[in-house]
Design a protein around this motif. Structure first.
Motif, PDB file in Angstrom:
ATOM      1  N   PHE C   2       0.835  -1.191   0.000  1.00  8.92           N
ATOM      2  CA  PHE C   2       0.000   0.000   0.000  1.00  8.92           C
ATOM      3  C   PHE C   2       0.877   1.251   0.000  1.00  8.92           C
ATOM      4  O   PHE C   2       2.055   1.225   0.289  1.00  8.92           O
ATOM      5  CB  PHE C   2      -0.912  -0.013   1.225  1.00  8.92           C
ATOM      6  CG  PHE C   2      -2.205  -0.724   0.947  1.00  8.92           C
ATOM      7  CD1 PHE C   2      -2.231  -2.098   0.867  1.00  8.92           C
ATOM      8  CD2 PHE C   2      -3.375  -0.024   0.740  1.00  8.92           C
ATOM      9  CE1 PHE C   2      -3.408  -2.764   0.602  1.00  8.92           C
ATOM     10  CE2 PHE C   2      -4.555  -0.680   0.471  1.00  8.92           C
ATOM     11  CZ  PHE C   2      -4.563  -2.043   0.403  1.00  8.92           C
ATOM     12  N   PHE C   3       0.251   2.354  -0.307  1.00  6.92           N
ATOM     13  CA  PHE C   3       0.929   3.629  -0.443  1.00  6.92           C
ATOM     14  C   PHE C   3       1.623   4.044   0.856  1.00  6.92           C
ATOM     15  O   PHE C   3       1.056   4.043   1.918  1.00  6.92           O
ATOM     16  CB  PHE C   3      -0.095   4.689  -0.820  1.00  6.92           C
ATOM     17  CG  PHE C   3       0.496   6.061  -0.935  1.00  6.92           C
ATOM     18  CD1 PHE C   3       1.165   6.437  -2.068  1.00  6.92           C
ATOM     19  CD2 PHE C   3       0.391   6.956   0.110  1.00  6.92           C
ATOM     20  CE1 PHE C   3       1.714   7.697  -2.170  1.00  6.92           C
ATOM     21  CE2 PHE C   3       0.935   8.221   0.007  1.00  6.92           C
ATOM     22  CZ  PHE C   3       1.598   8.591  -1.125  1.00  6.92           C
ATOM     23  N   GLN C   4       2.869   4.392   0.735  1.00  8.42           N
ATOM     24  CA  GLN C   4       3.628   4.864   1.888  1.00  8.42           C
ATOM     25  C   GLN C   4       4.571   5.935   1.376  1.00  8.42           C
ATOM     26  O   GLN C   4       5.542   5.640   0.693  1.00  8.42           O
ATOM     27  CB  GLN C   4       4.421   3.694   2.503  1.00  8.42           C
ATOM     28  CG  GLN C   4       5.078   4.006   3.814  1.00  8.42           C
ATOM     29  CD  GLN C   4       4.094   4.052   4.956  1.00  8.42           C
ATOM     30  OE1 GLN C   4       3.119   3.311   4.945  1.00  8.42           O
ATOM     31  NE2 GLN C   4       4.299   4.914   5.921  1.00  8.42           N
ATOM     32  N   LYS C   5       4.270   7.158   1.643  1.00 15.58           N
ATOM     33  CA  LYS C   5       5.094   8.242   1.106  1.00 15.58           C
ATOM     34  C   LYS C   5       6.193   8.600   2.096  1.00 15.58           C
ATOM     35  O   LYS C   5       5.973   8.658   3.303  1.00 15.58           O
ATOM     36  CB  LYS C   5       4.233   9.464   0.832  1.00 15.58           C
ATOM     37  CG  LYS C   5       5.054  10.679   0.439  1.00 15.58           C
ATOM     38  CD  LYS C   5       4.366  11.547  -0.555  1.00 15.58           C
ATOM     39  CE  LYS C   5       5.308  12.638  -1.014  1.00 15.58           C
ATOM     40  NZ  LYS C   5       4.750  13.410  -2.097  1.00 15.58           N
ATOM     41  N   PRO C  93       7.211   8.211  -2.929  1.00 15.71           N
ATOM     42  CA  PRO C  93       6.880   8.354  -4.334  1.00 15.71           C
ATOM     43  C   PRO C  93       6.214   9.689  -4.610  1.00 15.71           C
ATOM     44  O   PRO C  93       5.461  10.197  -3.800  1.00 15.71           O
ATOM     45  CB  PRO C  93       5.881   7.229  -4.554  1.00 15.71           C
ATOM     46  CG  PRO C  93       5.190   7.080  -3.252  1.00 15.71           C
ATOM     47  CD  PRO C  93       6.164   7.470  -2.197  1.00 15.71           C
ATOM     48  N   GLN C  94       6.527  10.226  -5.748  1.00 11.02           N
ATOM     49  CA  GLN C  94       5.894  11.431  -6.242  1.00 11.02           C
ATOM     50  C   GLN C  94       4.952  11.023  -7.364  1.00 11.02           C
ATOM     51  O   GLN C  94       5.174  10.011  -8.021  1.00 11.02           O
ATOM     52  CB  GLN C  94       6.992  12.360  -6.783  1.00 11.02           C
ATOM     53  CG  GLN C  94       6.623  13.806  -6.806  1.00 11.02           C
ATOM     54  CD  GLN C  94       6.368  14.353  -5.421  1.00 11.02           C
ATOM     55  OE1 GLN C  94       6.995  13.916  -4.462  1.00 11.02           O
ATOM     56  NE2 GLN C  94       5.423  15.256  -5.289  1.00 11.02           N
ATOM     57  N   ARG C  95       3.903  11.774  -7.553  1.00 13.24           N
ATOM     58  CA  ARG C  95       3.027  11.479  -8.681  1.00 13.24           C
ATOM     59  C   ARG C  95       3.776  11.780  -9.978  1.00 13.24           C
ATOM     60  O   ARG C  95       4.412  12.822 -10.073  1.00 13.24           O
ATOM     61  CB  ARG C  95       1.796  12.374  -8.584  1.00 13.24           C
ATOM     62  CG  ARG C  95       0.660  11.908  -9.438  1.00 13.24           C
ATOM     63  CD  ARG C  95      -0.589  12.714  -9.136  1.00 13.24           C
ATOM     64  NE  ARG C  95      -1.659  12.252  -9.975  1.00 13.24           N
ATOM     65  CZ  ARG C  95      -2.047  12.877 -11.089  1.00 13.24           C
ATOM     66  NH1 ARG C  95      -1.476  13.974 -11.469  1.00 13.24           N
ATOM     67  NH2 ARG C  95      -3.040  12.377 -11.821  1.00 13.24           N
ATOM     68  N   ARG C 214      -6.185  -4.734  -7.490  1.00 14.93           N
ATOM     69  CA  ARG C 214      -5.355  -3.760  -6.816  1.00 14.93           C
ATOM     70  C   ARG C 214      -4.139  -3.417  -7.662  1.00 14.93           C
ATOM     71  O   ARG C 214      -3.749  -2.255  -7.775  1.00 14.93           O
ATOM     72  CB  ARG C 214      -4.911  -4.317  -5.467  1.00 14.93           C
ATOM     73  CG  ARG C 214      -4.743  -3.230  -4.457  1.00 14.93           C
ATOM     74  CD  ARG C 214      -4.583  -3.787  -3.086  1.00 14.93           C
ATOM     75  NE  ARG C 214      -3.305  -4.451  -2.927  1.00 14.93           N
ATOM     76  CZ  ARG C 214      -2.907  -4.994  -1.785  1.00 14.93           C
ATOM     77  NH1 ARG C 214      -3.715  -4.968  -0.732  1.00 14.93           N
ATOM     78  NH2 ARG C 214      -1.757  -5.577  -1.684  1.00 14.93           N
ATOM     79  N   ARG C 221      -2.694   4.234 -11.693  1.00 13.24           N
ATOM     80  CA  ARG C 221      -2.210   5.396 -10.983  1.00 13.24           C
ATOM     81  C   ARG C 221      -0.801   5.773 -11.460  1.00 13.24           C
ATOM     82  O   ARG C 221      -0.397   6.938 -11.383  1.00 13.24           O
ATOM     83  CB  ARG C 221      -2.189   5.111  -9.476  1.00 13.24           C
ATOM     84  CG  ARG C 221      -2.373   6.324  -8.633  1.00 13.24           C
ATOM     85  CD  ARG C 221      -3.074   5.991  -7.340  1.00 13.24           C
ATOM     86  NE  ARG C 221      -2.395   4.984  -6.595  1.00 13.24           N
ATOM     87  CZ  ARG C 221      -1.236   5.191  -5.941  1.00 13.24           C
ATOM     88  NH1 ARG C 221      -0.661   6.358  -5.955  1.00 13.24           N
ATOM     89  NH2 ARG C 221      -0.680   4.217  -5.262  1.00 13.24           N
TER      90      ARG C 221
END
Lengths: 364, 364, 364, 364, 364
Positions: C2-5, C93-95, C214, C221
Motif C-alpha cells: 500500500f501507499f507509503q510516502k 513516491p511522487q506522482r 489492486r 495510478r
C-alpha cells in the motif's frame, strides 16, 4: 412522487398554459419599497399592477395560485413576459434554469420545505426579475419567505437600500438555504438506517433505503441545474443583475455546490447501504444455516444409530448384552461431543461465533 | 459524524454569524516578523491589532475560538474583511475554496489530524491573506502549525525573508501534508480489513468497511475542492500572491492531486472489499451447506433402512434370517462409503475441499 | 504494497530531503558522447561533474542510490536544480509529472520491471533534462536501460547525432515500453483466473482477483498521469525539447494511451470476474441445495411411513396382514420413484442438471 | 427490439439507398400556406413538387412510406438534397443529429408514440428544412402531427405568419413533447414494479425490471443526441433558422434536457430495483431457512430421544419404570419449549419476526 | 484473445520492425486508375512501385503480409514514410489513430469480419494516404474491399473522378460499416442469453455473458479511438484530405458514433444480464429451499410422533387403546394438512407459487 409533468396536449402552440381544474385561485400580494417607505397591499384588481411596472421603487409582486388563466395572462402582458417564459412558470415542473429575455430575467427553482414527519415538500417557484420589480409565481399558497418580508419591513441591512436584483438574490439564497435542513434530515435518516441495518433484521429497511436513494436522486435533480443557473447569472451579461449582487450570488453558488457535494456523498452512502444490507442478510442466512447444520450433524447420525438397535432382527447379538446399552449411550455421547468439538474448532460455536446482533460495540 | 452545517436561521441577511453558546472564547496570538526580528504576543485588547494592518513587517494573527461575536466582528472591521468572507469563516463547515476580495484573499481549508486510536479530527481553517498580514481563524484551540512557528523564530530558510504570501503558502502546504498520515493510516486499515475478510468470519467487518468507505468519502469531499482552490491561486490574477510563491503552490497542488489519487484508489478498493466480503460469506454459506448436505445424504437413507426393519409387521421374512443383520449392516456401510466416494469425487470432501480459513499462503 | 510516502516531518521547510538510514550509497556513472566519441566513467568525486555542465557533448549522469544527502545536494547545486525539483526526486513516491524550471525540465516517472514469479517491481525514476545533459536519479541500483547504453556505444541510429532531448526521449520511451510485459502478464493472469473461476471452487481465487484489481489500480495510478506529462512536453513551450523529438514523443504518448486503454479494460474485466465468482458460488450453493433437497424429499416421507409401522400400538390391523409388508415396500418404491420423476421433470436430476464443473466445452 | 440497422451491402458507394421489399409505397401530402391561404393536396405526380421549391409560400411536403426508390430519388433531386442526407433519411435507423448542407438543413429525430398496452413505438423522422419548405420523411404511415395541421388550418398563433423554420421548430417540439407520456408511463411502471418487488415474490418481476432498464437505455440513446442536435441548431451559424425561432428552440432544448434528466434518474432507479430484488430474494431465502431450521432444531433432537427408547436392548432399566414415559414426554416438552424460547430470543419467531409480505405500512 | 502486442525488445531504437518468423510473405497488388482507365497488376519487383509515386493517376498499393523486412523497408523508402509510421504499421496491434506526417497521412484502424460461427476476426489495417496514392498494409491475406475494387473497375459513381483521398475515405467507410454486422450479431446473442437466463438454469450462461462482455470491451477499444481519429481528419488542417471528402468523412464519423453508442448500450445490458443471472440463481435457490422446507416441516414432526409410539416403555397406556392408532393417524393427517394450509397461505405452494421456468408469457 414520481415525475408527472403538466404539459399541454401535444401539438398545442407554444405558450399554451395548462391549468388544472383544482388549481388554487391566485392571491396577489405586493410589497413596494424604497429606502424610506414600505407599502404592503393585497391586489384584487389585476390592473392595479400597472402602476408598479415603471415606478422608481422596488416592487415584489408575489402570486400564489394559478387558478385563473385570464388573470395570469394579464399579469404576463402587464410585465411584458415572453409567452414561453410564462408557459415555463405555469406548466410545472420545469427544470431549474435561468433564461434571459428582453424585458426580464427568469429564474426557475424548486423550493423545498421539511413538512411533518420529515416529509419533503417540493414546489416550483418562478422568479421574474425586471428593472425595479420582482415577480414570483408559485402554485400553492404558503412560502418560506416571511423572514425576507420581515427584513424589508425592518429596513435594516442592505435590503431597502438595494435594487430589485438584491431582492431576487435574497429569494434565491433562501431557496438554496432551504435545502440544508432537508439534507441534514436525510443524513440523519441514513445514519439511523445504517445502525438498524447492522443490528436488526427488518425487511422494511430495504424499502426505506430505496426510498432514501430516490429522494436523493430527486434532490440532485433539483439542485444540480441550479448550480449552472446561478453560475450563468454570475458570469453572463445580464442587464438586470448588478456587480454587487453578483458577489453575493457567488456565495449562493458555493452553497449550491456544497449541497450537491453532500447529496452525491449521501447517494454513494445509500448505494453502499444497499450492499451492506445484502451482505448482512447473507451473513444472517449463513448464521441460520450454521444452527441447522450443527443440529442436524449432531443428531442425524445419532438417530441413525438408535434406529439400528430399533430394528427387529431376531439375530442381533448386541441386543442381549448387558453393557450394550450404556456402551452405545457413551458412544453416542462421544460422537456428539466430537461433533461439538469439530464445530467449535471451525469457529461455528463458542466465543468466536459472533453474530450480527451487536457488532459495533468496540469497533468504532 | 454526518454533515451538520451551522447555518443562520433561514432568511437571515447575508453576513449573519452563527456562534453556538458552547463556542470557545477567542484567543488571539500574533507573530510579527521581519528579516531582523520576531515579536510574539498574545493580544487581549482587540484594538491593538490595528497597528499591524499597515505595518511593513509580516504579521500572522492567529485566532483560536469564536465565542465572542463582537470581537470577531471587530477583527473583521480592522482588516476590512467582506461580510460574506467573515460569514464563511464562522459558519462552519464551508466547502474548501478560495475567494478573492478587494482587500484580501480568503482560503478556506479543512485541517486534519490523526487523534488517538486512529481517529481523524477535521476542522475548518480560514486563511485570510492581505498585504503584509495573514489572519487565520479556527474554532477549537490547538493546531498543527508549531513547526512553522519554529521556522519563523529560527529564521532559517526563506520564511523570514519572504512576504505574507509565503507564510500563507507554508500554512496551506502543512494542511495538505497533514492528509498523508491520514490516508496512510486508512490504507493500512484497508489492508488489515482485507486480510481479516479473507481469513475470518466476523460480522463487524462489514461495519468497518462501510465506515472506511464513509471516511474516504469525507476525505475526498475535503481534498477535491482544495485542488481547484490552489489551482485558482496559481492561475488567476491575484495581487496578494507573488510569482515565487506560485511556483511553491504548484508543488502543493501536486500533493493535493496525489492525495486525491490515492483517496480514489482506496475508495475503489473499499468498494471491492464489500464485494469481497459478500463473496466470502457466500462461499462460507456454501461450505456450511456442504457439511449439512453430506451429513444428511449419508445418514438419512441409512436411517430409512433401519426404519424399515424397525417395523412391526408380523410377516417380514428377512427378520428371521441369521445373515440379515450383518448383511444389512454391510449394505449400509457400502451405501455410506458410496456416498462418501460420490462427494469425494465432487470435490466436496478430501484434499480439494479447501475452505476459506487460510487461503493465501502460497498464492501470492 | 500500500501507499507509503516518504515525506519530511510536517512543517519542514520546502526542499527538505528525507533519506532513510538504509538508503543505498549513491553510485554515479557518466556517459559523455558526441557524434565521434563516447566516454564512460564512474565518478567518485562529485566535483568532477562540473566539467559536464556546459560542455558541447551530450552527458548522461546516472545516479543510483540516494544515501548521501550532502552529495545529492551538491549535485543539485552543480546542475542548478530547483530545491523543490530535488525534493520531488528524493522524497518518493511522487506522482508522475513533468515540471519546467528555469535551468532544466523535470520528468518524474515510475519504472516497472517484471521480477521473479511475475512480481511487479516499481521504482520512481526522475529525469532532469538540461541543455546538453540528462541527469537520472533513482533509489535502488539496477535499471532497464542497458540497451540504450549499447545504442550509445554502437553509434548507430540517430542517438549519437541527436541532443540531450533525444536521450531523454529514449529513456521515457523505454519506461513506457516497460509496461507492456507487465500488462500482458496481468492479462494472462486474468485469463487463468477466469478459467479457474468457471471450473473450480477455490476460495483463494477471491484473494487473487482482488489482488489483480489492486495491481491494476496501481498501474493506472502510475500510467495515467504520465499521459498528461508527456502531452505537456509535446504541446507546451519548452526550450529543452526540440521539434524533432516532439514527433518521437507523440509516439510515446500513443503508447501510454494504449497502456491506459488496456489497463482500463482489464480493470473492468477484473470487476466482472468478481461478479462471476459470486454468481458461480451462488450457482454452486444452488447445486448443493438440490442434492440435499432431493435426498431429504425422497427419504424423509419414506422414513415417516416406516416410523408409522414401527409404532407399538396393539391394535394396528395392517401389521398382521401378509401382504402388508410387500405392499408397503411397493408403495414406498412408488413414492420414491414419483419423487425422482418430479425432480427429473424439474430438471434437477438427469441430463439437464448440468453443474458448473466443466461448462465451457462447446459453448465458445 | 434490439438494434438492427438497414445498411447497404458493405462497400456500396455512398448514397446507396436500402429499401426493403415490404416498404410502404410513398404517400405525399403537401400543405402550402401563406398568412392568407392554406392549400392541402395529395401529390400523385412527383413533378408537381417542383413548383413549391422556390415559391413564396411555406410548403410542408410530408412523405409517408419509402417503397419507391425512383420516386424518393426524384424528390431528392427536386429539392437538391445531398446524396448522403438522403441516404441517412432512408437507411434507418440513423443516430439523431442535425447536419447543415448547402441547400437545406437535415434534422434526424426519433418519434415515439405510446401504442396499445403501453407499448412504445419508435420511428425515425427526417426533417429537411430549406428556404420556404420543410420536407419530412418517415417509413410508416401515421404520425403525431395532426394538431400542427389543425393549427396551420386555423391560422391562429404565429404559425401562419412565420416561415418554414417555425414549422420545423413546431415539428421538433412535438417530437420532444411526445417523450413525456412515454417517460411518465415508464415512471409509473417502475413504481408498480417497486411495490410488487417489496410485497410479492414473483419471478417475472426480474424480466420486467430488465425490460424497463432496456427501454430506458433505448430512450436515452434516442434523446441524448437530440440535445446536441438542437443545441447546434441554436448556436451554429445556419441560414435556415432565424433568430426568433432560435429562442423557441431554446425551449425545446430545455425540454430535451429535462427528458434526459428524468431518463437518467429512472435508469438509476431501475438499477437499484434490481439490487432491491436481489436483497428481497435473499431476505426471503433467509425467512425460508429460518422456518426449516426452527422445525428441524426442535424435532430432530426429540426424534433422537424417541429413537433411543425405541431400541430393543434387553437391558434398558428405564423402560420398566412407571414414571419413565411421562418423564420423558415432559423432558421433550421442556426441550421443545427451550428451543422455542431460544429462537424467540433470537427474534426468529414472535412479534419481531417480520417478514417481507407487507413491510411498508407505516414506514412512509 | 487477450492483448498481446508485438513490440521490439525493450530499448530498441525507434523504428525497429518486429516481424515474426511465421509472417506471411508480402503480396503487393496495385490498382492504378484515372477517369479513363484502370490498370491492375501484381508487383513482384518492389522497384516497380517508384513509377507510381509521382504519377498523375490515383494508385492503390495494397500489401498483404509482412514477412520480408527488406521489402517493407524499401516500400517505406519509396513512399518516404516516416520510420515511426512504418513501425506503427508493422508492430501490431497499435491503437487506432490518425497521424499527419510531412509526406503522407497515416490512419491506423482495426478491420473486423464475422467469421464462421459468429467468430469475430479482427486485424489491423494501416492506410497511408499520400498525394495521388494510397498504401494499405495488413498482416494476413484477404480483406473486405472487393466491392471497392469492383466500383473502381466499373467506373460508376464518383470514385474514378475523385482523388486518392476519396479512395481512402471509401476504405475507412467500409471498415466502419464492417462493425455493423458484428454488433448486430452481438445484440442477437445478448437477446438469446437474456431469454435463456430467464427460462433455464445453465451454468455455461455465465461464461457466455462474461465472454460477451469481453467482446464488447474489445469492440469499444477498437471503435472509440477511431471516432477521434476520423474527427481529427475532418477538423485538422491536412493537405491530403480535400473539402469534399471531409463532408463524406462526417458521415463516417456519424456511423462510428452510432457504433459506439450501441456498444455502450450493449455493455450496460451485459452488465445487467450478469445481475439478472445472479438474481435468477438466488430465486431458484429460494425455490429449492422452499421444497426442502415444506417436505421437512411436514414430515419431521410426524416422524417424531411416530417415534414416540415406537418407544418400548412398558407403561404407555395409549398403546393399548383401540382408538389410539386411528386417532393418531387422524391427528397426523390434521397436522400435515395444517402445515400445507400454512404454506399455502404463505404462498409457497399453490397457484401463487410461480417459479422461474416460464415467467414472461403475458408480462410483455
Amino acid at each position: 412522487m414520481f415525475f408527472q409533468k403538466r404539459h399541454p396536449p401535444a401539438g398545442s402552440r407554444p405558450g399554451t398554459l395548462v391549468i388544472p381544474e383544482t388549481a388554487h385561485p391566485p392571491v396577489i400580494r405586493v410589497i413596494d419599497y424604497t429606502v424610506d417607505r414600505v407599502e404592503e397591499t393585497e391586489i384584487h384588481d389585476v390592473e392595479e399592477l400597472t402602476r408598479f411596472v415603471d415606478s422608481d421603487s422596488v416592487t415584489w409582486i408575489d402570486v400564489h395560485g394559478m387558478g385563473d388563466e385570464t388573470l395570469i395572462r394579464r399579469i404576463g402582458e402587464i410585465f411584458a413576459l415572453h409567452a414561453l417564459a410564462l408557459e415555463d412558470a405555469v406548466n410545472v415542473p420545469q427544470r431549474p434554469k435561468t433564461e434571459l429575455y428582453e424585458r426580464c430575467n427568469l429564474y426557475i427553482t424548486r423550493m423545498t420545505r421539511l413538512g411533518d414527519g420529515a416529509n419533503v415538500e417540493v414546489e416550483q417557484l418562478s422568479i421574474f426579475l425586471g428593472s425595479g420589480w420582482v415577480l414570483t409565481l408559485q402554485e400553492k399558497p404558503g412560502d418560506i419567505f416571511d423572514p425576507i418580508r420581515a427584513r424589508i419591513r425592518a429596513g435594516l441591512g442592505p435590503m431597502r437600500r438595494s435594487g430589485a436584483d438584491y431582492l431576487a438574490y435574497a429569494l434565491i439564497d433562501m431557496v438554496i438555504d432551504g435545502y440544508y435542513p432537508v439534507i441534514e434530515e436525510l443524513g440523519e435518516h441514513l445514519e439511523r438506517l445504517e445502525e438498524t441495518t447492522l443490528s436488526h433484521d427488518e425487511p422494511q429497511l430495504l424499502a426505506q433505503i430505496y426510498d432514501a436513494k430516490r429522494q436523493l436522486l430527486e434532490l440532485r435533480r433539483a439542485v444540480w441545474p441550479q448550480r449552472d443557473a446561478i453560475n450563468s447569472m454570475i458570469r453572463d451579461e445580464n442587464p438586470f443583475v448588478g456587480e454587487t449582487v453578483r458577489v453575493y450570488l457567488r456565495d449562493v453558488y458555493d452553497h449550491a455546490v456544497q449541497v450537491i457535494d453532500i447529496t452525491e456523498t449521501y447517494r454513494e452512502l445509500a448505494g453502499s447501504l444497499m450492499d451492506l444490507y445484502l451482505s448482512t442478510v447473507s451473513q444472517r442466512t449463513n448464521d441460520v444455516m450454521k444452527v441447522l447444520t450443527i443440529m442436524a450433524s449432531i443428531f442425524i447420525p445419532l438417530t441413525f444409530m438408535a434406529g439400528i438397535y430399533g430394528m427387529n432382527f431376531e439375530h442381533m447379538p448386541e441386543l442381549g448384552q448387558r453393557w450394550a446399552y450404556p456402551l452405545l449411550l457413551s458412544l453416542m455421547g462421544l460422537i456428539g461431543m466430537g461433533m461439538i468439538v469439530f464445530f467449535w474448532r471451525k469457529g461455528w460455536i463458542g466465543p468466536k461465533a459472533k453474530t450480527l446482533a451487536a457488532p459495533r460495540g468496540s469497533s468504532r
